[in-house]
Each structure stands twice: as structure tokens, then as C-alpha cells.
Design a protein around this motif. Sequence first.
Motif, PDB file in Angstrom:
ATOM      1  N   ILE A  17       7.835  -3.875 -11.189  1.00 36.81           N
ATOM      2  CA  ILE A  17       6.625  -3.629 -10.831  1.00 36.81           C
ATOM      3  C   ILE A  17       6.351  -1.780 -10.444  1.00 36.81           C
ATOM      4  N   LYS A  18       7.358  -1.159 -10.172  1.00 40.46           N
ATOM      5  CA  LYS A  18       6.920   0.381 -10.540  1.00 40.46           C
ATOM      6  C   LYS A  18       6.960   1.197 -11.523  1.00 40.46           C
ATOM      7  N   ARG A  19       7.830   0.088 -12.772  1.00 37.72           N
ATOM      8  CA  ARG A  19       8.354   0.744 -13.724  1.00 37.72           C
ATOM      9  C   ARG A  19       6.469   0.625 -14.281  1.00 37.72           C
ATOM     10  N   ALA A  20       5.778  -0.879 -14.085  1.00 40.09           N
ATOM     11  CA  ALA A  20       4.611  -1.224 -14.573  1.00 40.09           C
ATOM     12  C   ALA A  20       3.557  -0.022 -14.567  1.00 40.09           C
ATOM     13  N   ARG A  21       3.619   0.364 -13.012  1.00 31.25           N
ATOM     14  CA  ARG A  21       2.695   1.258 -12.106  1.00 31.25           C
ATOM     15  C   ARG A  21       2.643   2.190 -13.163  1.00 31.25           C
ATOM     16  N   GLU A  22       3.608   2.799 -13.469  1.00 28.59           N
ATOM     17  CA  GLU A  22       3.873   4.200 -14.114  1.00 28.59           C
ATOM     18  C   GLU A  22       3.564   4.206 -15.557  1.00 28.59           C
ATOM     19  N   ARG A  23       3.637   3.429 -15.983  1.00 27.27           N
ATOM     20  CA  ARG A  23       3.397   3.250 -17.732  1.00 27.27           C
ATOM     21  C   ARG A  23       1.646   2.514 -17.617  1.00 27.27           C
ATOM     22  N   ASP A  24       1.184   2.974 -16.370  1.00 22.53           N
ATOM     23  CA  ASP A  24      -0.135   2.219 -16.165  1.00 22.53           C
ATOM     24  C   ASP A  24      -0.458   0.546 -17.491  1.00 22.53           C
ATOM     25  N   LEU A  25       0.681  -0.030 -16.411  1.00 20.75           N
ATOM     26  CA  LEU A  25      -0.004  -1.391 -17.618  1.00 20.75           C
ATOM     27  C   LEU A  25      -0.377  -1.959 -16.318  1.00 20.75           C
ATOM     28  N   VAL A  26      -0.496  -1.734 -15.161  1.00 21.29           N
ATOM     29  CA  VAL A  26      -1.206  -2.073 -14.198  1.00 21.29           C
ATOM     30  C   VAL A  26      -1.819  -1.394 -12.869  1.00 21.29           C
ATOM     31  N   ASP A  27      -2.904  -1.501 -12.460  1.00 22.84           N
ATOM     32  CA  ASP A  27      -3.228  -0.806 -11.608  1.00 22.84           C
ATOM     33  C   ASP A  27      -3.334  -1.722 -10.418  1.00 22.84           C
ATOM     34  N   ILE A  28      -2.469  -1.122  -9.801  1.00 19.66           N
ATOM     35  CA  ILE A  28      -2.486  -1.715  -7.635  1.00 19.66           C
ATOM     36  C   ILE A  28      -2.906  -1.581  -7.029  1.00 19.66           C
ATOM     37  N   MET A  75      -4.601  -3.825 -16.260  1.00 19.80           N
ATOM     38  CA  MET A  75      -4.849  -5.109 -15.622  1.00 19.80           C
ATOM     39  C   MET A  75      -5.067  -3.885 -14.317  1.00 19.80           C
ATOM     40  N   ARG A  76      -6.113  -5.103 -13.310  1.00 21.24           N
ATOM     41  CA  ARG A  76      -6.085  -3.969 -12.202  1.00 21.24           C
ATOM     42  C   ARG A  76      -6.043  -5.473 -10.811  1.00 21.24           C
ATOM     43  N   ILE A  77      -5.381  -4.944 -10.150  1.00 25.91           N
ATOM     44  CA  ILE A  77      -5.009  -5.597  -9.183  1.00 25.91           C
ATOM     45  C   ILE A  77      -5.744  -5.480  -7.577  1.00 25.91           C
ATOM     46  N   ASP A  78      -6.591  -5.579  -6.977  1.00 28.62           N
ATOM     47  CA  ASP A  78      -6.716  -5.278  -5.416  1.00 28.62           C
ATOM     48  C   ASP A  78      -6.151  -6.311  -4.195  1.00 28.62           C
ATOM     49  N   VAL A  79      -5.229  -5.685  -3.627  1.00 26.13           N
ATOM     50  CA  VAL A  79      -5.368  -6.562  -2.231  1.00 26.13           C
ATOM     51  C   VAL A  79      -5.218  -6.333  -1.113  1.00 26.13           C
ATOM     52  N   PHE A  80      -5.949  -7.293  -0.590  1.00 30.60           N
ATOM     53  CA  PHE A  80      -6.393  -6.936   0.383  1.00 30.60           C
ATOM     54  C   PHE A  80      -5.616  -7.638   1.918  1.00 30.60           C
ATOM     55  N   SER A  81      -5.790  -6.577   2.985  1.00 28.92           N
ATOM     56  CA  SER A  81      -4.369  -7.371   4.241  1.00 28.92           C
ATOM     57  C   SER A  81      -5.134  -6.736   5.549  1.00 28.92           C
ATOM     58  N   ILE A  82      -4.475  -6.788   6.585  1.00 27.72           N
ATOM     59  CA  ILE A  82      -4.439  -6.259   7.697  1.00 27.72           C
ATOM     60  C   ILE A  82      -3.222  -5.516   7.560  1.00 27.72           C
ATOM     61  N   PHE A  83      -2.109  -5.920   7.059  1.00 22.11           N
ATOM     62  CA  PHE A  83      -0.892  -5.800   7.094  1.00 22.11           C
ATOM     63  C   PHE A  83      -0.746  -4.833   5.815  1.00 22.11           C
ATOM     64  N   LEU A 138      -3.150 -15.730 -14.491  1.00 17.60           N
ATOM     65  CA  LEU A 138      -4.091 -14.733 -13.771  1.00 17.60           C
ATOM     66  C   LEU A 138      -3.257 -13.806 -14.846  1.00 17.60           C
ATOM     67  N   ALA A 139      -2.202 -13.646 -15.441  1.00 23.08           N
ATOM     68  CA  ALA A 139      -1.486 -12.371 -16.355  1.00 23.08           C
ATOM     69  C   ALA A 139      -2.980 -12.335 -17.323  1.00 23.08           C
ATOM     70  N   ALA A 140      -3.650 -13.145 -18.056  1.00 21.14           N
ATOM     71  CA  ALA A 140      -4.131 -12.610 -18.720  1.00 21.14           C
ATOM     72  C   ALA A 140      -5.479 -12.255 -18.284  1.00 21.14           C
ATOM     73  N   ARG A 141      -5.587 -12.137 -17.662  1.00 24.86           N
ATOM     74  CA  ARG A 141      -7.084 -11.754 -17.130  1.00 24.86           C
ATOM     75  C   ARG A 141      -6.669 -10.583 -16.489  1.00 24.86           C
ATOM     76  N   PRO A 142      -8.354  -9.067 -16.861  1.00 28.18           N
ATOM     77  CA  PRO A 142      -8.501  -7.991 -17.100  1.00 28.18           C
ATOM     78  C   PRO A 142      -8.714  -7.083 -14.920  1.00 28.18           C
ATOM     79  N   ARG A 143      -8.864  -8.618 -13.964  1.00 27.62           N
ATOM     80  CA  ARG A 143      -8.759  -7.889 -12.905  1.00 27.62           C
ATOM     81  C   ARG A 143      -8.283  -9.430 -12.137  1.00 27.62           C
ATOM     82  N   LEU A 144      -7.893  -8.973 -10.472  1.00 29.86           N
ATOM     83  CA  LEU A 144      -8.184  -9.757  -9.863  1.00 29.86           C
ATOM     84  C   LEU A 144      -7.768  -9.209  -8.214  1.00 29.86           C
ATOM     85  N   MET A 145      -7.759 -10.235  -7.344  1.00 26.97           N
ATOM     86  CA  MET A 145      -8.541  -9.796  -6.458  1.00 26.97           C
ATOM     87  C   MET A 145      -7.620 -10.427  -5.220  1.00 26.97           C
TER      88      MET A 145
END
Length: 248
Positions: free
Chosen positions: A22-33, A1-9, A100-107
Motif C-alpha cells: 500500500i505504501k508503494r502504491a501510494r508513492e507511485r500515485d496508483l492510489v490516493d488514500i 484510484m481514490r479511497i476516502d476512509v471515515f472513522s473516529i479512530f 471495487l478495484a475497477a472503480r475510480p473512487r471509493l468511500m
Amino acid sequence: MRIDVFSIFPEMFEGPFSTSIIKRARERDLVDIRTYNIRDWAIDKHQLTDDTPYGGGGGMVMKPEPLFAAVEDVRGEDVCPVILLTPQGRVLTQAVAAELAARPRLMLLCGRYEGVDERVREHLATDEISIGDYVLSGGELAAMVVVDAVVRLLPGALGFEGSAVEDSHATGLLEGAHYTRPPLFREWPVPEILISGHHARIVAWRRQQALLRTLERRPDLLATAPLTAKERQWLRAQGYEGPFAEAV
Ligand code: 9D3
């Protein structure tokens, strides 16, 4: 899954997205944030992302151009949910997180100030989510809550922290008490049943504790929790007078 987050902070996300599950999920390439600074798409020389509201009234409103440019740039030709975090959105629940977890990509778009220009809601966002009825200073903490609730549902994200299917909100009930060593702490013992070794009795006791705790603290949850006929009968005997959903 990929998640793009837009913020001014965007720096607000560093700790939570680099820790624990979340750290481990990213390391395992389960999610690209990926986090983005909306200011990088601001066009004027002061890189302004907000402006005064038409009609007056004070406060500031997030300008539409930087948000549209940022989302359109990063999205490319892809079609995906663009979720605006706003107090006016539908309230986040475990069912929404699962959807939301069933979607391949979220913004995720995080607002600040009094809010975003209405044209962002109308023509850029496809969904609006709130995390509950209290006032935050912006959408960032809400986006972190959404990401956390979603990422832990991705297959392989949870290790010994337990299985997501046993979560209190997956059973529809609150959990009962948990105990660990020592068996006697000060003058407070661990319930004898838990030390008995009778696995089936322990499972039944835990279920009863969960039902009791839910009855005491969140009786509203009993209306929708999957419950057996025996459990409904037992809850009635404990004094529950509210509704039940379809039998399981
Ligand atoms: C004066 C009216 N306010 C609405 C209650 C304006 C306002 C307050 C706070 C507008 C935006 C915000 C910032 N909050 C969010 O961006 C937000 C939020 C929240 O405050 N509570 C729960 N969920 C969310 S999601 C985004």
C-alpha cells in the motif's frame, strides 16, 4: 484510484497504509488514500459522534449528522460508492475486491459501538460489506482489509511479490507448498521434482499439489474453480464427490 476512509479512530490506519504494497502504491500515485476523523464534523460542543438508542436496550449508536456531513463535504459533486463496513454486509471475496478495484473512487465508513443509525444505511451508504463471520470491535480493521485486497489489484501495485493473476484465489484453488534453500533442512528435503529443472513437469506437479491441497482443506472451492476435464476426472479418482462448475 481514490479511497476516502471515515472513522473516529483514523490513527489506526497509519501503520497498514504506510507499509509494503500500500505504501508503494501510494508513492507511485496508483492510489490516493485519505483518512478522516468523523469527529471533525460533529456539531455540538462535546463533538459527540454517538448517542443512546431510541427504545432503550443499552449500548450506543453512531449519530447520522456527522457521518452525512463528512461524506457530503468530502464527496463534493462526485458520485461514488459509499461502503459501510458492517457485520450485516455482503461478505468480501476476491470477486468483490476486483469489482471495487475497477472503480475510480471509493468511500469507506467505519462504524463503532452497536452500529450506525439506520438512516446512514438507507440514505448514505450505497453498499454494505462484512469481512466474515466473526465479531470485530469496529469497522476499521475491516476497512483496512478491503483497502489491502483492492490496492494490490491495481495495475503496477505488485512488484516481485508476484502477479495477482497467479494468486490462489484467482485460480480458484489453494496454493500448494513453497520451498526455498537449503535443499536439505534438518532431515527434511525439498521435493526432488522442484530441483530437477524440468519446467513443464514442475508446473504440472504444482497444479496437482494445488488440487490436492484444495481437496483436503477447501473442497467447497472445487465447485467453482476453473478445471479441465482431466482434472475433474483425476479429482474423482482422488475421492471428490462434490459438484463442478461449467467446463473450461
Ligand atoms: C450484538 C450484536 N453484534 C453483531 C454481531 C453487534 C456488533 C458487533 C460488532 C455490531 C458491530 C460490531 C463491530 N463490527 C464491525 O463494525 C464490522 C465487522 C465485524 O464485526 N465482522 C466482520 N466484518 C465487519 S465489517 C464491520
